[in-house]
Design an enzyme around this catalytic site. Structure first.
Site, short mmCIF file in Angstrom:
data_model
loop_
_atom_site.label_atom_id
_atom_site.label_comp_id
_atom_site.label_asym_id
_atom_site.label_seq_id
_atom_site.Cartn_x
_atom_site.Cartn_y
_atom_site.Cartn_z
N ARG A 258 0.85 -1.19 0.00
CA ARG A 258 0.00 0.00 0.00
C ARG A 258 0.88 1.24 0.00
NH1 ARG A 258 -1.53 1.50 4.21
NH2 ARG A 258 -2.84 3.31 3.98
N ARG B 66 -3.20 10.22 -2.64
CA ARG B 66 -4.36 11.06 -2.33
C ARG B 66 -4.57 12.07 -3.45
NH1 ARG B 66 -2.85 12.32 3.89
NH2 ARG B 66 -2.97 10.18 4.65
N ARG C 165 16.64 -4.65 11.00
CA ARG C 165 17.32 -3.46 10.53
C ARG C 165 17.53 -2.57 11.76
NH1 ARG C 165 20.22 -3.26 6.37
NH2 ARG C 165 19.75 -1.10 5.85
N ARG D 239 16.89 10.27 6.54
CA ARG D 239 16.13 11.48 6.82
C ARG D 239 16.82 12.29 7.91
NH1 ARG D 239 10.65 9.51 10.11
NH2 ARG D 239 11.72 8.33 11.73
N GLU E 193 19.56 10.21 10.32
CA GLU E 193 19.31 8.78 10.53
C GLU E 193 19.96 7.97 9.41
OE1 GLU E 193 15.22 7.78 11.11
OE2 GLU E 193 14.91 9.32 12.64
N TYR F 172 6.58 -5.82 13.95
CA TYR F 172 6.62 -4.36 13.89
C TYR F 172 5.29 -3.82 14.42
CZ TYR F 172 7.00 0.45 12.75
OH TYR F 172 7.05 1.81 12.89
N ASP G 130 3.23 -0.33 15.75
CA ASP G 130 3.13 1.09 16.05
C ASP G 130 2.82 1.23 17.53
OD1 ASP G 130 3.65 2.29 13.56
OD2 ASP G 130 1.59 1.96 12.87
#
Length: 371
Positions: free
Chosen positions: A170, A174, A247, A278, A304, A352, A354
């Site tokens: 995904r 938008r 990672r 970033r 990073e 993983y 959130d």
């Protein structure tokens, strides 16, 4: 002293379990090998700025129960994550939206943008077999080359053709002028930083820092009826079946004697040649102001760098491919036999998560365990 629960790790999962156990009248000891509480959500204050020591943590959720739970321990601001992508000095809005498409192709209407994406997607016919084909089939060649390819290859340390398609099933596209990265009803950063929030969760609970559970396992286990373990599951078993892969991320953090470095909390560097993925400018998570509402004269930035995990590094992102999935299932079968131990959190479950998912999982486990 004997405790009902020994909680290994003072990150979100461990802190929530400890809090709920104490609320149910249980005695709890929390141990953490780091010199500070809060795990990877730890924030330290530098010149009035709450620095996200282990990478940017932006809370977002659509789960009302989770939001109402966590806001008992901190007031949250209304920070909205709107990252900027820098491709060789060209700046693009993230996630991909009408600002991005206008900059990329000069299109003005959603209809024009949709037509351009559709035209470029046709390059891929049939089932996408790797990440590159999957990304092009979603957003087309131009966006893939400038905004996906370099960033992803730096993040995973592998060519996009060598990465599985499912990693990028995904990509948000938008056809509106909406720069809000997270499509979440509730979003923000705890005022005063995450460390303060976790300290509120652990209020009144005994915490021992600089304590490596695995080095003192027999002694610590003897103090408790049950153990909640939030460290790496393979480390618990002495890596006897081999290491699970992660990672990792390395941070180069600088305090700069200027009020504004990049004008945004997060700027992603999407070309392959820039070595960092970033730069985070921490003050913008709290709108450039201290807790009293004053403008901050200095700024702190963190570059990073993504890297392959090796023992001694902090594990960040599980490499959830087929090989590691099979290895985790073997460790999980061993974990089930440890009747005294609950394995939880990102490392304990090799998953993983959130932050809102960690909170939900911890609360579910508390409901099951502390009835």
């Amino acid at each position: 002293m004997k405790y009902d629960y020994l909680v290994v790790g003072s990150g979100l999962y461990g802190a929530i379990f400890a809090h709920e156990a104490k609320a149910k009248g249980k005695s709890v000891l929390v141990v953490d090998k780091r010199p500070n509480i809060a795990g990877n959500v730890y924030t330290e204050t530098v010149e009035g700025i709450h620095v996200h020591k282990y990478g940017a943590h932006i809370f977002h959720t659509n789960n009302k129960k989770v939001w109402e739970y966590i806001t008992q321990f901190a007031e949250f601001n209304r920070f909205t994550n709107s990252p900027v992508a820098n491709y060789k000095g060209e700046l693009y809005s993230m996630p991909f939206n009408m600002y991005t498409f206008n900059k990329m192709w000069g299109v003005v209407t959603p209809e024009e943008a949709a037509a351009k994406i559709e035209e470029q997607r046709k390059e891929i016919t049939g089932t996408p077999w790797n990440l590159e084909e999957q990304a092009i089939s979603l957003v087309g060649r131009d966006i893939f080359e400038k905004l996906v390819k370099g960033y992803t290859e730096k993040q995973w340390g592998r060519d996009c053709k060598d990465l599985p398609a499912f990693i990028i099933k995904r990509l948000p596209v938008r056809l509106t002028f909406d720069n809000n990265y997270f499509n979440a009803l509730y979003q923000g950063i705890p005022i005063g930083g995450y460390t303060k929030m976790v300290a509120n969760l652990l209020d009144g609970i005994e915490v021992r820092l600089n304590t490596d559970y695995l080095e003192q396992k027999a002694e610590l286990d003897a103090h408790a009826d049950r153990v909640v373990y939030t460290g790496p599951i393979d480390a618990y078993f002495g890596y006897q079946l081999g290491c699970l892969e992660y990672r990792s991320v390395r941070f180069e953090t600088e305090l700069l004697d200027q009020p504004n470095f990049q004008g945004n909390a997060a700027v992603n560097y999407t070309d392959r040649e820039t070595p960092w993925t970033r730069i985070i400018e921490h003050k913008w998570f709290e709108f450039g102001k201290d807790e009293a509402g004053n403008d901050l004269p200095k700024t702190v930035i963190s570059r990073e760098y993504s890297s392959e995990w090796k023992p001694g590094d902090e594990p960040y992102y599980p490499v959830n491919d087929e090989k590691n999935g099979k290895l985790y299932e073997q460790y999980k079968a061993m974990a089930v036999k440890e009747e005294k131990v609950i394995f939880g959190g990102r490392l304990g479950e090799y998953k993983y998560y959130d932050m809102d998912q960690v909170i939900a999982a911890a609360l579910d486990k508390c409901d099951e365990e502390l009835r």
